[in-house]
Design a protein around this motif. Structure first.
Motif, PDB file in Angstrom:
ATOM      1  N   THR A 176      12.328  39.957  65.743  1.00 36.47           N
ATOM      2  CA  THR A 176      13.480  40.451  66.504  1.00 36.47           C
ATOM      3  C   THR A 176      13.990  39.388  67.465  1.00 36.47           C
ATOM      4  O   THR A 176      13.211  38.716  68.147  1.00 36.47           O
ATOM      5  N   TYR A 177      15.289  39.227  67.473  1.00 34.00           N
ATOM      6  CA  TYR A 177      15.990  38.425  68.465  1.00 34.00           C
ATOM      7  C   TYR A 177      16.758  39.409  69.351  1.00 34.00           C
ATOM      8  O   TYR A 177      16.759  40.608  69.102  1.00 34.00           O
ATOM      9  N   TRP A 178      17.410  38.920  70.393  1.00 33.66           N
ATOM     10  CA  TRP A 178      18.045  39.868  71.309  1.00 33.66           C
ATOM     11  C   TRP A 178      19.200  40.623  70.637  1.00 33.66           C
ATOM     12  O   TRP A 178      19.512  41.754  70.999  1.00 33.66           O
ATOM     13  N   ASP A 179      19.818  40.005  69.609  1.00 31.84           N
ATOM     14  CA  ASP A 179      20.970  40.640  68.975  1.00 31.84           C
ATOM     15  C   ASP A 179      20.768  40.953  67.494  1.00 31.84           C
ATOM     16  O   ASP A 179      21.632  41.596  66.881  1.00 31.84           O
ATOM     17  N   SER A 180      19.694  40.500  66.876  1.00 33.60           N
ATOM     18  CA  SER A 180      19.497  40.707  65.439  1.00 33.60           C
ATOM     19  C   SER A 180      18.010  40.831  65.124  1.00 33.60           C
ATOM     20  O   SER A 180      17.155  40.652  65.997  1.00 33.60           O
ATOM     21  N   TYR A 181      17.740  41.125  63.853  1.00 35.12           N
ATOM     22  CA  TYR A 181      16.358  41.217  63.388  1.00 35.12           C
ATOM     23  C   TYR A 181      16.313  40.843  61.915  1.00 35.12           C
ATOM     24  O   TYR A 181      17.353  40.782  61.228  1.00 35.12           O
ATOM     25  N   LYS A 182      15.119  40.567  61.445  1.00 29.24           N
ATOM     26  CA  LYS A 182      14.927  40.331  60.014  1.00 29.24           C
ATOM     27  C   LYS A 182      13.533  40.795  59.629  1.00 29.24           C
ATOM     28  O   LYS A 182      12.594  40.736  60.433  1.00 29.24           O
ATOM     29  N   VAL A 183      13.417  41.271  58.388  1.00 29.44           N
ATOM     30  CA  VAL A 183      12.144  41.716  57.831  1.00 29.44           C
ATOM     31  C   VAL A 183      11.703  40.652  56.828  1.00 29.44           C
ATOM     32  O   VAL A 183      12.465  40.306  55.912  1.00 29.44           O
ATOM     33  N   ILE A 184      10.492  40.132  57.015  1.00 26.75           N
ATOM     34  CA  ILE A 184      10.013  39.046  56.165  1.00 26.75           C
ATOM     35  C   ILE A 184       8.648  39.392  55.583  1.00 26.75           C
ATOM     36  O   ILE A 184       7.901  40.204  56.128  1.00 26.75           O
ATOM     37  N   THR A 185       8.341  38.761  54.458  1.00 27.23           N
ATOM     38  CA  THR A 185       7.021  38.895  53.840  1.00 27.23           C
ATOM     39  C   THR A 185       6.076  37.867  54.451  1.00 27.23           C
ATOM     40  O   THR A 185       6.490  37.021  55.263  1.00 27.23           O
ATOM     41  N   ASN A 186       4.820  37.903  54.040  1.00 25.52           N
ATOM     42  CA  ASN A 186       3.855  36.920  54.527  1.00 25.52           C
ATOM     43  C   ASN A 186       4.215  35.507  54.090  1.00 25.52           C
ATOM     44  O   ASN A 186       3.802  34.522  54.708  1.00 25.52           O
ATOM     45  N   ASP A 187       4.984  35.383  53.017  1.00 22.92           N
ATOM     46  CA  ASP A 187       5.408  34.069  52.524  1.00 22.92           C
ATOM     47  C   ASP A 187       6.693  33.587  53.183  1.00 22.92           C
ATOM     48  O   ASP A 187       7.181  32.494  52.874  1.00 22.92           O
ATOM     49  N   GLY A 188       7.266  34.396  54.066  1.00 26.29           N
ATOM     50  CA  GLY A 188       8.491  34.002  54.748  1.00 26.29           C
ATOM     51  C   GLY A 188       9.758  34.428  54.055  1.00 26.29           C
ATOM     52  O   GLY A 188      10.869  34.102  54.516  1.00 26.29           O
ATOM     53  N   GLU A 189       9.653  35.171  52.945  1.00 28.94           N
ATOM     54  CA  GLU A 189      10.847  35.645  52.250  1.00 28.94           C
ATOM     55  C   GLU A 189      11.530  36.726  53.083  1.00 28.94           C
ATOM     56  O   GLU A 189      10.896  37.660  53.575  1.00 28.94           O
ATOM     57  N   ILE A 190      12.841  36.584  53.247  1.00 26.95           N
ATOM     58  CA  ILE A 190      13.617  37.544  54.044  1.00 26.95           C
ATOM     59  C   ILE A 190      14.071  38.688  53.143  1.00 26.95           C
ATOM     60  O   ILE A 190      14.841  38.479  52.196  1.00 26.95           O
ATOM     61  N   LEU A 191      13.591  39.902  53.437  1.00 27.13           N
ATOM     62  CA  LEU A 191      13.986  41.077  52.667  1.00 27.13           C
ATOM     63  C   LEU A 191      15.220  41.748  53.243  1.00 27.13           C
ATOM     64  O   LEU A 191      16.008  42.351  52.515  1.00 27.13           O
ATOM     65  N   LEU A 192      15.386  41.678  54.549  1.00 26.71           N
ATOM     66  CA  LEU A 192      16.506  42.344  55.203  1.00 26.71           C
ATOM     67  C   LEU A 192      16.827  41.625  56.501  1.00 26.71           C
ATOM     68  O   LEU A 192      15.928  41.235  57.244  1.00 26.71           O
ATOM     69  N   SER A 193      18.075  41.431  56.771  1.00 27.27           N
ATOM     70  CA  SER A 193      18.521  40.794  58.015  1.00 27.27           C
ATOM     71  C   SER A 193      19.808  41.473  58.460  1.00 27.27           C
ATOM     72  O   SER A 193      20.739  41.644  57.657  1.00 27.27           O
ATOM     73  N   ASP A 194      19.854  41.870  59.758  1.00 28.30           N
ATOM     74  CA  ASP A 194      21.020  42.607  60.235  1.00 28.30           C
ATOM     75  C   ASP A 194      21.042  42.590  61.760  1.00 28.30           C
ATOM     76  O   ASP A 194      20.087  42.132  62.406  1.00 28.30           O
ATOM     77  N   ALA A 195      22.139  43.103  62.342  1.00 31.91           N
ATOM     78  CA  ALA A 195      22.235  43.245  63.794  1.00 31.91           C
ATOM     79  C   ALA A 195      21.317  44.372  64.258  1.00 31.91           C
ATOM     80  O   ALA A 195      21.109  45.355  63.544  1.00 31.91           O
ATOM     81  N   ARG A 196      20.776  44.230  65.448  1.00 28.94           N
ATOM     82  CA  ARG A 196      19.904  45.281  65.976  1.00 28.94           C
ATOM     83  C   ARG A 196      20.717  46.552  66.215  1.00 28.94           C
ATOM     84  O   ARG A 196      21.913  46.489  66.565  1.00 28.94           O
TER      85      ARG A 196
END
Length: 388
Positions: free
Chosen positions: A344-364
């Motif tokens: 989580t960042y102050w304005d966004s978030y991302k869901v990642i796997t243990n390998d660093g693959e981004i499954l979802l990224s969006d505004a908080r």
């Protein structure tokens, strides 16, 4: 005093003898001699305390007990009645009132040693104060609570402010970075209250406040010092408290209509720049001139900003949802993975796997932006499970 003056008058002006004065005034001859021929000069009066509590050992015993009790919690201290019982066992012949009067006088003397006046706070150039304040704005026809992070410089009476969606760690540190950029440098020291993102343990007695690990690393990276106020002592950062009110009453008296927080950030920055074009309330110099001089004391910004984020493992429900900022967020096929993390960042978030693959990224969710819906992945699941 009138008799003394009369004796002086009869002796010095009428010329009567001491015997005549004594007979006339009907006083003792020695009294007439004392006031007739002696000089009555004013003397300083001293009141020596006497009595069994001062002349004997009882006072010292009670003082020892009182000093010992100061180190204990209030509910564990001796009462006056208990002290009297213990003194009687040692042979004390005085009354309860005598003991209470002595204790009252001792406590009053201890309070007199403490200066009850206030010290005038000195604010050197480059010292800043930071605090949050809740304002209101209008976005998409709805009232929106804005957490304005305000940084003020008491020496020049300059202020900077940025609206944030919350008061969490990411908003606090991310907001400070923006304020540093607006100021053109980093303050030499920052005074804060016991903000949860920054302070792990408040100051208690002789033990200093403990900063959170993330904020301590942030502080060391930018090189500023931190001054944490005492609990419930908002006056120790009174300048920024006043600035929060100043921003609220001058720029948010009517909730401004905004597109988003970025729009409000630009509005606030421009308004506060214009606000410096006025005379300082005390120094009778333009605030902008004072700020130009104070700005030279700031620490230079590093080339790269400090990476402000928070990472934690996610627990999903059976619908592939997890909770963030009080909202349920759907991540397609999340339960197919052994472990997923959320950054989580102050304005966004991302869901990642243990390998660093981004499954979802969006505004908080609290950014109040349209949320991304991964229709492609959802439709793939519906093809395999048409009854869902």
């Amino acid at each position: 005093m009138s008799e003394v003056n009369c004796i002086k008058t009869l002796r010095n002006e009428k010329g009567l003898s001491i015997t005549e004065i004594a007979n006339t005034m009907q006083v003792n001859w020695r009294t007439a001699k004392k006031y007739g021929d002696g000089d009555q000069l004013p003397q300083e009066k001293t009141h020596l305390k006497t009595g069994m509590m001062y002349d004997e050992e009882w006072g010292e015993i009670v003082i020892d007990w009182l000093e010992e009790d100061l180190k204990l919690k209030k509910k564990l201290r001796r009462t006056n009645k208990k002290m009297l019982e213990d003194l009687v066992k040692k042979g004390f012949k005085g009354s309860y009132r005598t003991l209470c009067n002595f204790i009252q006088e001792w406590k009053a003397a201890q309070e007199d040693e403490i200066d009850k006046g206030h010290e005038r706070l000195e604010h050197p150039e480059g010292e800043a104060q930071v605090d949050f304040g809740i304002m209101e704005a209008v976005q998409d026809g709805e009232i929106l609570d804005v957490h304005a992070l305000v940084m003020s410089f008491p020496a020049s009476n300059t202020a900077f402010a940025i609206p944030m969606p919350g008061e969490n760690l990411e908003c606090f540190l991310g907001g400070l970075q923006v304020l540093f950029k607006q100021a053109g440098g980093v303050p030499l020291s920052i005074r804060i209250d016991n903000l949860t993102p920054a302070v792990k343990k408040v100051r208690k007695g002789d033990i200093e406040a403990q900063l959170t690990e993330t904020f301590r690393h942030f502080q060391q990276y930018y090189g500023f010092k931190v001054q944490v106020c005492n609990p419930r002592k908002g006056n120790e950062k009174g300048h920024v408290e006043g600035k929060v009110g100043y921003v609220r009453y001058n720029f948010f008296s009517l909730p401004p209509v905004i597109k988003d927080l970025e729009d409000l950030t630009n509005q606030l920055e421009q308004q506060l720049i214009k606000d410096r074009q006025r005379i300082h309330y005390k120094k009778e110099v333009m605030i902008d001139e004072l700020w130009q001089r104070e700005q030279k004391q700031l620490i230079k910004l590093p080339e790269k900003p400090y990476p402000v984020f928070k990472q934690f493992l996610i627990k999903f429900n059976k619908y592939n949802e997890f909770k963030l900022d009080g909202h349920l967020i759907h991540v397609p096929r999340a339960r197919n993975y052994v472990q997923l993390s959320c950054v989580t960042y102050w304005d966004s978030y991302k869901v990642i796997t243990n390998d660093g693959e981004i499954l979802l990224s969006d505004a908080r969710p609290y950014m109040r932006k349209r949320r991304f819906i991964p229709w492609k992945e959802i439709l793939k699941d519906w093809l395999k499970k048409p009854r869902v």
